[in-house]
Design a protein around this motif. Structure first.
Motif, PDB file in Angstrom:
ATOM      1  N   MET A   1       0.850  -1.178   0.000  1.00 52.48           N
ATOM      2  CA  MET A   1       0.000   0.000   0.000  1.00 52.48           C
ATOM      3  C   MET A   1       0.893   1.238   0.000  1.00 52.48           C
ATOM      4  SD  MET A   1      -2.870   1.297   2.769  1.00 52.48           S
ATOM      5  CE  MET A   1      -4.128   0.202   2.166  1.00 52.48           C
ATOM      6  N   PRO A   2       0.535   2.255  -0.771  1.00 50.12           N
ATOM      7  CA  PRO A   2       1.303   3.501  -0.765  1.00 50.12           C
ATOM      8  C   PRO A   2       1.296   4.119   0.635  1.00 50.12           C
ATOM      9  CG  PRO A   2      -0.295   3.487  -2.546  1.00 50.12           C
ATOM     10  CD  PRO A   2      -0.580   2.300  -1.696  1.00 50.12           C
ATOM     11  N   HIS A   3       2.295   4.939   0.897  1.00 49.44           N
ATOM     12  CA  HIS A   3       2.370   5.580   2.209  1.00 49.44           C
ATOM     13  C   HIS A   3       3.108   6.909   2.115  1.00 49.44           C
ATOM     14  CE1 HIS A   3       6.265   3.542   1.925  1.00 49.44           C
ATOM     15  NE2 HIS A   3       6.710   4.522   2.692  1.00 49.44           N
ATOM     16  N   LEU A   4       2.923   7.709   3.145  1.00 49.59           N
ATOM     17  CA  LEU A   4       3.700   8.917   3.351  1.00 49.59           C
ATOM     18  C   LEU A   4       4.498   8.709   4.627  1.00 49.59           C
ATOM     19  CD1 LEU A   4       1.092  11.709   2.576  1.00 49.59           C
ATOM     20  CD2 LEU A   4       3.051  11.058   1.193  1.00 49.59           C
ATOM     21  N   GLN A   5       5.648   9.290   4.678  1.00 49.44           N
ATOM     22  CA  GLN A   5       6.500   9.176   5.858  1.00 49.44           C
ATOM     23  C   GLN A   5       6.624  10.570   6.478  1.00 49.44           C
ATOM     24  OE1 GLN A   5      10.349   7.559   4.976  1.00 49.44           O
ATOM     25  NE2 GLN A   5      10.927   7.463   7.106  1.00 49.44           N
ATOM     26  N   LEU A   6       6.200  10.686   7.732  1.00 42.78           N
ATOM     27  CA  LEU A   6       6.332  11.936   8.468  1.00 42.78           C
ATOM     28  C   LEU A   6       7.599  11.833   9.303  1.00 42.78           C
ATOM     29  CD1 LEU A   6       2.650  12.125   9.684  1.00 42.78           C
ATOM     30  CD2 LEU A   6       3.651  13.357   7.781  1.00 42.78           C
ATOM     31  N   ILE A   7       8.417  12.859   9.252  1.00 43.66           N
ATOM     32  CA  ILE A   7       9.705  12.841   9.948  1.00 43.66           C
ATOM     33  C   ILE A   7       9.790  14.062  10.860  1.00 43.66           C
ATOM     34  CG2 ILE A   7      12.209  12.825   9.686  1.00 43.66           C
ATOM     35  CD1 ILE A   7      11.675  11.837   6.761  1.00 43.66           C
ATOM     36  N   ASN A   8      10.037  13.817  12.139  1.00 42.56           N
ATOM     37  CA  ASN A   8      10.227  14.895  13.101  1.00 42.56           C
ATOM     38  C   ASN A   8      11.720  15.109  13.294  1.00 42.56           C
ATOM     39  OD1 ASN A   8      10.341  16.658  15.210  1.00 42.56           O
ATOM     40  ND2 ASN A   8       9.185  15.389  16.642  1.00 42.56           N
ATOM     41  N   LYS A   9      12.234  16.180  12.725  1.00 40.52           N
ATOM     42  CA  LYS A   9      13.660  16.481  12.833  1.00 40.52           C
ATOM     43  C   LYS A   9      13.955  17.425  13.989  1.00 40.52           C
ATOM     44  CE  LYS A   9      14.643  15.717   7.972  1.00 40.52           C
ATOM     45  NZ  LYS A   9      15.192  16.296   6.733  1.00 40.52           N
ATOM     46  N   THR A  34      -2.031  11.520  17.762  1.00 38.47           N
ATOM     47  CA  THR A  34      -0.954  10.946  16.953  1.00 38.47           C
ATOM     48  C   THR A  34       0.320  11.705  17.302  1.00 38.47           C
ATOM     49  OG1 THR A  34      -2.462  10.379  15.154  1.00 38.47           O
ATOM     50  CG2 THR A  34      -0.127  10.506  14.607  1.00 38.47           C
ATOM     51  N   MET A  35       1.150  11.078  18.117  1.00 38.03           N
ATOM     52  CA  MET A  35       2.365  11.730  18.605  1.00 38.03           C
ATOM     53  C   MET A  35       3.566  11.259  17.794  1.00 38.03           C
ATOM     54  SD  MET A  35       0.897  13.544  20.838  1.00 38.03           S
ATOM     55  CE  MET A  35       2.277  14.364  21.610  1.00 38.03           C
ATOM     56  N   LEU A  36       4.436  12.203  17.492  1.00 33.48           N
ATOM     57  CA  LEU A  36       5.664  11.897  16.759  1.00 33.48           C
ATOM     58  C   LEU A  36       6.840  12.337  17.626  1.00 33.48           C
ATOM     59  CD1 LEU A  36       6.964  10.814  14.210  1.00 33.48           C
ATOM     60  CD2 LEU A  36       6.584  13.033  13.134  1.00 33.48           C
ATOM     61  N   ALA A  37       7.594  11.344  18.093  1.00 28.69           N
ATOM     62  CA  ALA A  37       8.707  11.590  19.005  1.00 28.69           C
ATOM     63  C   ALA A  37       9.828  12.363  18.312  1.00 28.69           C
ATOM     64  CB  ALA A  37       9.238  10.254  19.528  1.00 28.69           C
ATOM     65  N   PRO A  38      10.696  12.987  19.097  1.00 30.80           N
ATOM     66  CA  PRO A  38      11.841  13.701  18.515  1.00 30.80           C
ATOM     67  C   PRO A  38      12.691  12.773  17.654  1.00 30.80           C
ATOM     68  CG  PRO A  38      11.675  14.152  20.863  1.00 30.80           C
ATOM     69  CD  PRO A  38      10.688  13.070  20.551  1.00 30.80           C
ATOM     70  N   ASN A  39      13.125  13.271  16.517  1.00 30.69           N
ATOM     71  CA  ASN A  39      13.992  12.515  15.601  1.00 30.69           C
ATOM     72  C   ASN A  39      13.418  11.159  15.213  1.00 30.69           C
ATOM     73  OD1 ASN A  39      16.119  14.537  15.611  1.00 30.69           O
ATOM     74  ND2 ASN A  39      16.361  13.945  17.740  1.00 30.69           N
ATOM     75  N   ALA A  40      12.104  11.069  15.126  1.00 24.75           N
ATOM     76  CA  ALA A  40      11.433   9.813  14.794  1.00 24.75           C
ATOM     77  C   ALA A  40      10.689   9.942  13.464  1.00 24.75           C
ATOM     78  CB  ALA A  40      10.465   9.422  15.900  1.00 24.75           C
ATOM     79  N   LEU A  42       7.171   8.443  11.222  1.00 25.31           N
ATOM     80  CA  LEU A  42       5.844   7.830  11.294  1.00 25.31           C
ATOM     81  C   LEU A  42       5.417   7.504   9.870  1.00 25.31           C
ATOM     82  CD1 LEU A  42       3.206   7.143  12.889  1.00 25.31           C
ATOM     83  CD2 LEU A  42       2.513   9.502  12.420  1.00 25.31           C
ATOM     84  N   ILE A  43       5.092   6.248   9.623  1.00 24.42           N
ATOM     85  CA  ILE A  43       4.602   5.825   8.312  1.00 24.42           C
ATOM     86  C   ILE A  43       3.079   5.923   8.323  1.00 24.42           C
ATOM     87  CG2 ILE A  43       4.480   3.924   6.643  1.00 24.42           C
ATOM     88  CD1 ILE A  43       7.316   5.043   7.084  1.00 24.42           C
ATOM     89  N   VAL A  44       2.528   6.645   7.357  1.00 22.57           N
ATOM     90  CA  VAL A  44       1.080   6.794   7.238  1.00 22.57           C
ATOM     91  C   VAL A  44       0.635   6.049   5.987  1.00 22.57           C
ATOM     92  CG1 VAL A  44      -0.832   8.417   7.024  1.00 22.57           C
ATOM     93  CG2 VAL A  44       1.208   9.067   8.324  1.00 22.57           C
ATOM     94  N   PRO A  45       0.020   4.856   6.150  1.00 20.67           N
ATOM     95  CA  PRO A  45      -0.491   4.142   4.979  1.00 20.67           C
ATOM     96  C   PRO A  45      -1.608   4.963   4.327  1.00 20.67           C
ATOM     97  CG  PRO A  45      -0.658   2.797   6.969  1.00 20.67           C
ATOM     98  CD  PRO A  45      -0.273   4.175   7.387  1.00 20.67           C
ATOM     99  N   VAL A  46      -1.598   5.006   2.999  1.00 19.71           N
ATOM    100  CA  VAL A  46      -2.568   5.821   2.281  1.00 19.71           C
ATOM    101  C   VAL A  46      -3.202   5.001   1.165  1.00 19.71           C
ATOM    102  CG1 VAL A  46      -2.887   7.900   0.914  1.00 19.71           C
ATOM    103  CG2 VAL A  46      -1.232   7.902   2.774  1.00 19.71           C
ATOM    104  N   SER A  47      -4.498   4.816   1.261  1.00 18.31           N
ATOM    105  CA  SER A  47      -5.250   4.155   0.204  1.00 18.31           C
ATOM    106  C   SER A  47      -5.401   5.119  -0.967  1.00 18.31           C
ATOM    107  CB  SER A  47      -6.622   3.755   0.738  1.00 18.31           C
ATOM    108  OG  SER A  47      -7.535   3.592  -0.305  1.00 18.31           O
TER     109      SER A  47
END
Length: 90
Positions: A1-9, A34-40, A42-47
């Motif tokens: 499945m396609p996805h977007l990757q969110l990156i917390n820099k 939906t929490m995104l830790a420092p330097n982490a 998150l993969i968001v699956p996208v239909s």
């Protein structure tokens, strides 16, 4: 499945709850808390039916206030520096 990757820099945790990813006049609401830790990452699956990610589509990241934080053609968004703005979407 396609996805977007969110990156917390950043060095701070970011709450992405109720932020929206959008493309081709469709949007995907990120779940509350939906929490995104420092330097982490998150993969968001996208239909493709919910959010088309073809290379011609502009992808937007919108804050709960309705302010578009970033827009970019294709499936990648630029880095964003502050706590109020998630660091990146790739």
């Amino acid at each position: 499945m396609p996805h977007l990757q969110l990156i917390n820099k950043t060095s701070k945790e970011i709450d992405l709850g109720t932020w929206r990813l959008g493309a081709n006049s469709r949007s995907l609401l990120l779940p509350a808390n939906t929490m995104l830790a420092p330097n982490a990452k998150l993969i968001v699956p996208v239909s493709p039916e919910k959010l088309p990610l073809n290379t011609a589509a502009a992808i937007t990241l919108t804050a709960p206030t309705g302010r578009v934080v970033a827009t970019k053609g294709g499936a990648a968004l630029p880095s964003l520096p502050s706590q109020s703005q998630p660091a990146a979407v790739a």
